[in-house]
Design a protein around this motif. Structure first.
Motif, mmCIF file in Angstrom:
data_model
loop_
_atom_site.group_PDB
_atom_site.id
_atom_site.type_symbol
_atom_site.label_atom_id
_atom_site.label_comp_id
_atom_site.label_asym_id
_atom_site.label_seq_id
_atom_site.Cartn_x
_atom_site.Cartn_y
_atom_site.Cartn_z
ATOM 1 N N HIS A 117 19.927 6.305 -4.134
ATOM 2 C CA HIS A 117 18.856 5.366 -4.469
ATOM 3 C C HIS A 117 19.444 3.973 -4.708
ATOM 4 C CE1 HIS A 117 16.384 8.940 -5.227
ATOM 5 N NE2 HIS A 117 17.446 9.406 -5.857
ATOM 6 N N PHE A 118 18.818 2.979 -4.111
ATOM 7 C CA PHE A 118 19.199 1.596 -4.364
ATOM 8 C C PHE A 118 18.773 1.221 -5.778
ATOM 9 C CE2 PHE A 118 17.918 -2.888 -4.451
ATOM 10 C CZ PHE A 118 19.138 -3.484 -4.176
ATOM 11 N N VAL A 119 19.680 0.598 -6.536
ATOM 12 C CA VAL A 119 19.378 0.181 -7.908
ATOM 13 C C VAL A 119 19.229 -1.332 -8.011
ATOM 14 C CG1 VAL A 119 20.199 0.185 -10.305
ATOM 15 C CG2 VAL A 119 20.550 2.219 -8.872
ATOM 16 N N GLU A 120 20.227 -2.090 -7.536
ATOM 17 C CA GLU A 120 20.210 -3.545 -7.747
ATOM 18 C C GLU A 120 21.188 -4.237 -6.814
ATOM 19 O OE1 GLU A 120 18.683 -6.829 -9.443
ATOM 20 O OE2 GLU A 120 18.223 -4.914 -10.384
ATOM 21 N N GLU A 121 20.887 -5.472 -6.468
ATOM 22 C CA GLU A 121 21.803 -6.351 -5.748
ATOM 23 C C GLU A 121 21.891 -7.653 -6.535
ATOM 24 O OE1 GLU A 121 22.143 -8.089 -1.272
ATOM 25 O OE2 GLU A 121 20.347 -8.694 -2.391
ATOM 26 N N PHE A 122 23.109 -8.217 -6.664
ATOM 27 C CA PHE A 122 23.273 -9.470 -7.387
ATOM 28 C C PHE A 122 24.558 -10.165 -6.965
ATOM 29 C CE2 PHE A 122 24.679 -5.866 -9.867
ATOM 30 C CZ PHE A 122 25.970 -6.195 -10.223
ATOM 31 N N TRP A 123 24.612 -11.472 -7.235
ATOM 32 C CA TRP A 123 25.827 -12.261 -7.030
ATOM 33 C C TRP A 123 26.750 -12.019 -8.216
ATOM 34 C CZ3 TRP A 123 26.865 -14.745 -2.607
ATOM 35 C CH2 TRP A 123 25.803 -15.086 -1.774
#
Length: 190
Positions: A117-123
Motif C-alpha cells: 500500500h502506498f502511504v506517502e511521498e515527500f521531499w
C-alpha cells in the motif's frame, strides 16, 4: 521546477557521480540580491514498512558514509521504468513506489508481499537535496529467497511491532526508518 518569486539566473551542475549530481542555482531573491544555493540531486527512493507475523522487518547493514552498523527499514532507489498508471510514481520515467517497494523487499529480505500500500511521498532535506522519498506498507509476506545487489551485505531482523519505533530511535537513528514507522502508524497500518 517552479521559480515562484525567486528566478533562477543560472543553474550549474558542478559534478556528477553514479549516485547523485551536485551543483548550485544562482537565484534572484525577492529583495533583488543574488545568492548561490547549493544542491545535490538524487534519484527518488522508497522505504518499506513490512510486517510479518506481528513483527516489523528490518535490515541490519553497515553504512560506510557514517561508519556505523544500522538497523533500518528496507529501502532503495526507484528504478527507471515505465510507471504504472494505478500507483503513485515520482515521475513518468520511473517505476511506482509500490512496484519499487515490492522489488526492494524481495531483493533485500527474500519476502514477497501479497499487498503493498502506498502511504506517502515527500521531499527530503529540502535545504540541500533534490530528493523524493516514498513510503509503502507491505503485508502478507511469503519467503521466496533474496537477490542482493553486489554492494549489499545485510541481514534480516524482525522486531515486534510494539518495539519497532523504540528500536528505530536507538543510535544511530535513521530518518527514513523513523519517518516510515511514524507515517505507517499514523495511517493505522501499525
Amino acid at each position: 521546477m517552479a521559480d515562484h518569486d525567486w528566478p533562477v539566473v543560472e543553474s550549474v551542475t558542478e559534478y556528477e557521480t553514479p549516485w547523485y549530481d551536485g551543483g548550485y542555482d544562482r537565484v534572484e531573491q525577492p529583495d533583488g540580491s543574488r545568492k548561490d544555493y547549493y544542491w545535490a540531486a538524487l534519484p527518488p527512493a522508497v522505504v518499506v514498512v513490512a510486517v510479518h507475523d506481528g513483527d516489523v522487518v528490518f535490515v541490519d547493514q553497515y553504512r560506510p558514509t557514517i561508519r556505523e552498523q544500522c538497523l533500518e527499514l528496507v529501502a532503495g532507489i526507484v528504478e527507471e521504468s515505465a510507471a504504472e498508471t494505478s500507483d503513485v510514481a515520482p515521475d513518468p520515467d520511473r517505476e511506482s513506489y509500490v512496484a519499487a517497494g515490492r522489488r526492494e523487499l524481495r531483493e533485500e529480505t527474500g519476502y514477497a508481499a501479497d499487498e503493498v500500500h502506498f502511504v506517502e511521498e515527500f521531499w527530503t532535506a529540502t535545504g540541500i537535496l533534490r530528493h523524493k522519498r516514498g513510503i509503502v506498507f507491505a503485508e502478507g509476506l511469503t519467503a521466496v529467497g533474496r537477490e542482493l545487489d553486489d554492494n549489499e551485505f545485510l541481514s534480516v531482523e524482525r522486531v515486534p511491532v510494539e518495539d519497532a519505533l523504540a528500536v528505530a530511535r536507538a543510535s544511530p537513528a535513521n530518518d527514513a526508518t523513523i519517518e516510515g514507522l511514524l507515517l505507517a502508524r499514523a495511517d493505522d497500518y501499525l
